[in-house]
Each structure stands twice: as structure tokens, then as C-alpha cells.
Design a protein around this motif. Structure first.
Motif, mmCIF file in Angstrom:
data_model
loop_
_atom_site.group_PDB
_atom_site.id
_atom_site.type_symbol
_atom_site.label_atom_id
_atom_site.label_comp_id
_atom_site.label_asym_id
_atom_site.label_seq_id
_atom_site.Cartn_x
_atom_site.Cartn_y
_atom_site.Cartn_z
ATOM 1 N N LEU A 184 78.275 -109.698 -53.991
ATOM 2 C CA LEU A 184 78.479 -108.742 -52.904
ATOM 3 C C LEU A 184 78.449 -109.466 -51.571
ATOM 4 O O LEU A 184 77.622 -110.365 -51.367
ATOM 5 N N LEU A 185 79.320 -109.084 -50.652
ATOM 6 C CA LEU A 185 79.314 -109.691 -49.323
ATOM 7 C C LEU A 185 78.082 -109.218 -48.550
ATOM 8 O O LEU A 185 77.552 -108.141 -48.844
ATOM 9 N N PRO A 186 77.670 -109.993 -47.509
ATOM 10 C CA PRO A 186 76.542 -109.524 -46.694
ATOM 11 C C PRO A 186 76.892 -108.198 -46.014
ATOM 12 O O PRO A 186 78.062 -107.959 -45.695
ATOM 13 N N ASP A 187 75.868 -107.376 -45.811
ATOM 14 C CA ASP A 187 76.108 -106.050 -45.241
ATOM 15 C C ASP A 187 76.924 -106.113 -43.947
ATOM 16 O O ASP A 187 77.851 -105.316 -43.750
ATOM 17 N N GLU A 188 76.575 -107.069 -43.058
ATOM 18 C CA GLU A 188 77.240 -107.085 -41.745
ATOM 19 C C GLU A 188 78.744 -107.325 -41.863
ATOM 20 O O GLU A 188 79.526 -106.878 -41.019
ATOM 21 N N ALA A 189 79.172 -107.993 -42.939
ATOM 22 C CA ALA A 189 80.604 -108.288 -43.090
ATOM 23 C C ALA A 189 81.404 -107.017 -43.358
ATOM 24 O O ALA A 189 82.557 -106.909 -42.940
ATOM 25 N N VAL A 190 80.811 -106.071 -44.069
ATOM 26 C CA VAL A 190 81.568 -104.863 -44.406
ATOM 27 C C VAL A 190 81.302 -103.713 -43.427
ATOM 28 O O VAL A 190 82.185 -102.882 -43.196
ATOM 29 N N ASP A 208 85.548 -95.533 -50.500
ATOM 30 C CA ASP A 208 85.579 -96.013 -51.889
ATOM 31 C C ASP A 208 84.980 -97.422 -51.896
ATOM 32 O O ASP A 208 85.581 -98.360 -51.392
ATOM 33 N N GLY A 209 83.739 -97.529 -52.413
ATOM 34 C CA GLY A 209 83.109 -98.852 -52.483
ATOM 35 C C GLY A 209 82.226 -99.167 -51.291
ATOM 36 O O GLY A 209 81.737 -100.290 -51.161
ATOM 37 N N PHE A 210 82.005 -98.225 -50.420
ATOM 38 C CA PHE A 210 81.107 -98.357 -49.272
ATOM 39 C C PHE A 210 80.492 -96.989 -49.043
ATOM 40 O O PHE A 210 81.226 -95.996 -49.053
ATOM 41 N N PRO A 211 79.183 -96.897 -48.795
ATOM 42 C CA PRO A 211 78.193 -97.969 -48.818
ATOM 43 C C PRO A 211 77.791 -98.346 -50.249
ATOM 44 O O PRO A 211 77.917 -97.568 -51.176
ATOM 45 N N ARG A 212 77.251 -99.571 -50.363
ATOM 46 C CA ARG A 212 76.729 -100.048 -51.642
ATOM 47 C C ARG A 212 75.237 -100.333 -51.555
ATOM 48 O O ARG A 212 74.605 -100.553 -52.583
#
Ligand code: AP5
Length: 215
Positions: free
Chosen positions: A57-63, A83-87
């Protein structure tokens, strides 16, 4: 209407997102699709590319930044489906802040839909998934075979070793997300096994909007 689709990799979020967005006339916002588009256009940082392809999973700040920019675009004014956010819980907190902020006009999530599918079936769905590069249409080599002439892509993170890592990451990192939305009385758990149209019908019933869905 603001909908959030959660569920493990292969649960059918992308498949259901397309059907639900057509039903409600709202845009689908998929962090996975946005990241893959950045990968195709060569704008995704190498360190993020490596994480994605290996199934992490990418770091939170990236998404969070991606979603903050996308949800204020004009086509989102009447709502959208995530779709796919938040995780993760930090991503969910950031989403609440975005929606409450002045530039989102105090919007709120209407429903969070969790698609439930058992792990062996998830693995089987992912390993046989193919996507049409031109249309973005999602196929399955056995359950929903692509038509002749489709330009098929096999995602790098659908290789068996990456699939196992993604499923583990989902279980570890999203374990706190479901109780977060359960406490807010927003969570609807839906059985994700069956024909896609049947699953859509269940989703619509769960969120109190039955009567459509193509069954
Ligand atoms: P993302 O693209 O979001 O991938 P994912 O969550 O792993 O989900 P998938 O796209 O794999 O599955 P899906 O649930 O959409 O299933 P689908 O409808 O395609 O994210 C990719 C990566 O980006 C992540 O691993 C991470 O690195 C990064 N990322 C993205 N968001 C992030 C975030 N918020 N934070 C951090 N990192 C993030 O269906 C799967 C298959 O099953 C298809 O073949 C389909 O045809 C078939 N199928 C679907 N429904 C049915 C059905 N009812 N019956 C039979 N077959 C079906």
C-alpha cells in the motif's frame, strides 16, 4: 450521493463501481486507476511504482492529495463513488475533513459498502483478471471472457506473489477501517459472490435504493 466501496482486492469494487455510477450518474474515483494512469504517463514516482507492483500500500499522504484534488472537480458537485479509498483510518479521517471543508460545502458520506468474498475466490478472480486497455472494461478469463479483439492488459500486481501480499496488506491495514465506519452507522456489508448484476441488486437494497440494478 457519496458512496464508498471497500473490500479486499478482487472483491469486485471496480466492477460494481461501474454499475453503480451508471445507475446514479456520478463519477467513479478509483485511486488504483489514478495511480495506474500516472504509471502509464510516467508521472508516478519510482518508489511508489515499486510498492504498487509488489502489492504493497502507498503511504497515506500519497493518496490523500490525489483524492483532495479530484473531489473538488466540477463533475463531483452532485456526488461521487470512491473505489479503493479510504483504506486506512488516517485516510478516512482525511476524507471526513475534506468533505467538511468549505470548498466541499459540508458534504457527507451516504453509505460505505463492504463487499465480502472469501480469500480462495479472491485469488482466483485476480489471477484470471484482464482489463481492456482502451475501454477500461474489466474481464475474467473464465467468468466474463473478453470479446475477440480486446486489447488486454494483465496487471503487474495480479501475479500470484503480489496477490498474496495485497490480500495480507488488506487484512492488516484495513482491520480498523470497518469498525470506524460501523461506529458511524455507515457500513453495509454485502455478499459479493454471484453474478455482478445480483451483487448490484444487493448493494442497492442494502443502501435503501432498491428497484434497479439490472437483475
Ligand atoms: P486497486 O486498483 O484499488 O486494487 P485493489 O483494491 O487491490 O482492487 P482490485 O482492483 O484488484 O479489485 P476490485 O475489488 O476492483 O475487483 P474487480 O472489480 O477488478 O489498487 C491497486 C494498488 O494501488 C494497491 O495495491 C496499492 O498499491 C495502491 N493503492 C490504491 N489505493 C490506495 C490507497 N487508498 N492507499 C494506499 N495505496 C493504494 O474484479 C476482480 C476480478 O473478479 C475481475 O476479473 C472481475 O471480472 C471478476 N469479478 C468481479 N465481480 C465478479 C462477480 N460478481 N462474479 C465473478 N467474477 C467477478
Amino acid at each position: 450521493m457519496i458512496l464508498v466501496l471497500v473490500g479486499p482486492p478482487g472483491a469486485g469494487k471496480g466492477t460494481q463501481a461501474k454499475l453503480l455510477c451508471a445507475r446514479f450518474g456520478i463519477p467513479q474515483i478509483s485511486t488504483g486507476d489514478m495511480l495506474r494512469e500516472a504509471k502509464r504517463s510516467g508521472t508516478l514516482e519510482k518508489r511508489y511504482l515499486d510498492i504498487m507492483d509488489s502489492g504493497g500500500l502507498l503511504p497515506d499522504e500519497a493518496v490523500i492529495g490525489l483524492i483532495a484534488r479530484r473531489t473538488v472537480e466540477p463533475d463531483c458537485s452532485d456526488g461521487f463513488l470512491l473505489d479503493g479509498f479510504p483504506r486506512t483510518v488516517p485516510q478516512a479521517d482525511a476524507l471526513d475533513e475534506m468533505l467538511a471543508s468549505a470548498n466541499q460545502g459540508g458534504k457527507r458520506i451516504d453509505a460505505v459498502i463492504q463487499l465480502d468474498v472469501a480469500r480462495p475466490l479472491l485469488e482466483e478472480r485476480l489471477i484470471h483478471r484482464r482489463t481492456d486497455k482502451r475501454s477500461g472494461q474489466i474481464y475474467h478469463l473464465v467468468y466474463n471472457p473478453p470479446p475477440p479483439g480486446a486489447e488486454l492488459e494483465h496487471r503487474a500486481d495480479d501475479r500470484p506473489e503480489a496477490v498474496a501480499k495485497r490480500l495480507d496488506a488488506y487484512e492488516a491495514m484495513t482491520a480498523a477501517l470497518l469498525p470506524f465506519y460501523e461506529q458511524k452507522k455507515l457500513l453495509h456489508r454485502v455478499d459479493g459472490v454471484g453474478r455482478p448484476e445480483e451483487v448490484t441488486h444487493r448493494v442497492l437494497s442494502a443502501i435503501g435504493r432498491p428497484g434497479s440494478g439490472g437483475e
